[in-house]
Design a protein around this motif. Structure first.
Motif, short mmCIF file in Angstrom:
data_model
loop_
_atom_site.label_atom_id
_atom_site.label_comp_id
_atom_site.label_asym_id
_atom_site.label_seq_id
_atom_site.Cartn_x
_atom_site.Cartn_y
_atom_site.Cartn_z
N THR A 146 42.74 -4.08 37.63
CA THR A 146 43.99 -3.84 37.44
C THR A 146 44.28 -5.08 37.29
O THR A 146 44.48 -5.66 39.23
N HIS A 147 45.36 -5.94 37.11
CA HIS A 147 46.53 -7.06 36.69
C HIS A 147 47.41 -6.85 36.76
O HIS A 147 47.54 -6.75 35.07
N VAL A 148 48.76 -7.34 37.87
CA VAL A 148 49.72 -7.51 36.65
C VAL A 148 50.14 -9.28 36.73
O VAL A 148 50.04 -10.02 37.40
N LYS B 177 52.72 -12.38 36.48
CA LYS B 177 53.64 -13.26 37.33
C LYS B 177 55.34 -12.31 36.77
O LYS B 177 56.37 -11.84 37.78
N SER B 178 55.75 -11.90 35.10
CA SER B 178 56.46 -11.39 34.80
C SER B 178 56.59 -9.87 35.58
O SER B 178 57.52 -9.66 35.42
N ALA B 179 55.88 -9.45 35.69
CA ALA B 179 55.56 -7.91 36.68
C ALA B 179 55.91 -7.37 35.55
O ALA B 179 56.10 -5.68 35.87
N THR B 180 56.09 -7.27 34.27
CA THR B 180 55.91 -6.06 32.88
C THR B 180 54.88 -6.07 32.46
O THR B 180 54.24 -5.12 31.47
N MET B 181 53.92 -6.88 32.62
CA MET B 181 52.65 -7.28 31.69
C MET B 181 52.00 -6.32 32.66
O MET B 181 51.45 -7.59 33.49
N ALA B 182 50.41 -5.79 31.86
CA ALA B 182 49.77 -5.18 33.00
C ALA B 182 48.27 -5.60 31.88
O ALA B 182 48.34 -5.10 31.55
N ARG B 183 47.24 -5.52 32.86
CA ARG B 183 45.78 -5.36 32.01
C ARG B 183 45.07 -4.14 32.99
O ARG B 183 45.30 -3.69 34.67
#
Length: 328
Positions: A293-295, A297-303
């Motif tokens: 899981t990764h987010v 820097k914008s904090a609204t895009m995640a994987r």
């Protein structure tokens, strides 16, 4: 005791038969009919010797009209038209041929006398497509139900969970999918140009029905998820790699806490550094790899990343859905 028939003893049909006859999944079911166009000797051989799941754990034998597993005989026919077989009294047909793309084919089990049909794949003419963990509430007394696809069973519950927790604005999903029987072992003509290439020698970028089926299963999310596929040269276990935009800022800790709380047997999680072969035989629809899981820097895009055994997990969901259908 629900009486069931299995039409088609391919990869999914045999996996379901293996589950029903060797695990607790078979409790409450009586297998009263098997049908496959292959000769009984071959059906028995492929059940006993499986290149993915290994040697069948019980004794298997055959005669001209049946398979015997650990002393129990199951009638076996070889009619290509299921409607010509007497299935009177059968509660549910598990339609596992992979050929139910028309209403005429999908309803052959009904015309044979069975009460309902559950299809192990997409079917545009099914009364309803149901994915457990995604749109369970749509299951009613419909006679013909589609269980969608293995990838949809992994994607749709995940998409619903993310949308419920964080609001899913949009997403891009790639399924890293093992090769299947739709691909040749050596270069040979297929409808899709790249799928005409040898399955075990290349990674093959191609399409998946999971995006379209997820739109069907979760109409509130229709058009928000783009789905594509890369077929890879492994024989079992696939993965979902999905990037999504949330409505507001999220953190990796928040996402993993949500994923870890999702219910079994639809979801599982792992914190170990696993590879695909480690997930062989897992019964969940999807097993989320929490370290992946990764987010941004914008904090609204995640994987997020999850594994699924596209044969074993899907076969387990078929049985779960069959149990629901025969207990209503």
């Amino acid at each position: 005791m629900a009486k069931i028939a299995i039409n088609g003893l391919g990869r999914i049909g045999r996996s379901i038969l293996r589950l029903l006859t060797t695990t607790e999944a078979g409790e409450g079911f009586e297998i009263v009919a098997l049908n496959d166009i292959a000769r009984p000797e071959l059906c028995a051989y492929l059940l006993k010797h499986d290149s993915v799941f290994g040697l069948f754990p019980k004794a298997v034998s055959h005669d001209d009209s049946g398979l015997t597993i650990d002393g129990t005989r199951y009638p076996l026919t070889d009619n290509p038209d299921l409607s010509q077989i007497d299935l009177s009294g059968v509660d549910l047909v598990l339609e596992c041929t992979g050929k139910s793309n028309s209403r005429e084919f999908a309803t052959r089990g009904l015309r044979a006398g069975a009460s309902r049909v559950l299809i192990s794949g997409p079917c545009p003419t099914a009364d309803q497509t149901v994915v457990l963990g995604a749109n369970d509430e749509m299951l009613g007394d419909q006679q013909v139900i589609s269980c969608a696809s293995c990838t949809t069973n992994a994607l749709a519950p995940l998409a619903r969970a993310i949308d419920t927790a964080f609001g899913l604005v949009s997403a891009h999903m790639t399924t890293i999918h093992c090769y299947t029987g739709s691909q040749p072992t050596v270069d040979a003509p297929r409808g899709d140009l790249v799928r005409s290439r040898a399955a075990a020698l290349s990674m093959v970028p191609t399409t998946t029905s999971a995006g379209r089926l997820t739109d069907l299963v979760l109409p509130d999310l229709a058009g928000r998820i783009f789905a594509t596929s890369v077929r890879v040269p492994t024989a079992s276990v696939s993965a979902i790699d999905m990037s999504f935009q949330a409505q507001s800022a999220v953190s990796e800790k928040q996402i993993n806490k949500m994923l870890a709380a999702l219910p079994a047997p639809i979801f599982g999680t792992t914190t170990e550094p696993l590879v695909s072969s480690d997930l062989r035989g897992r019964p969940e629809s999807i097993v989320m790899a929490l370290p992946e899981t990764h987010v941004t820097k914008s904090a609204t895009m995640a994987r997020v990343f999850g594994w699924y055994d596209n044969e074993w997990g899907f076969s387990n969901r078929m049985i779960d859905l069959a149990r629901r259908m025969t207990s209503m």
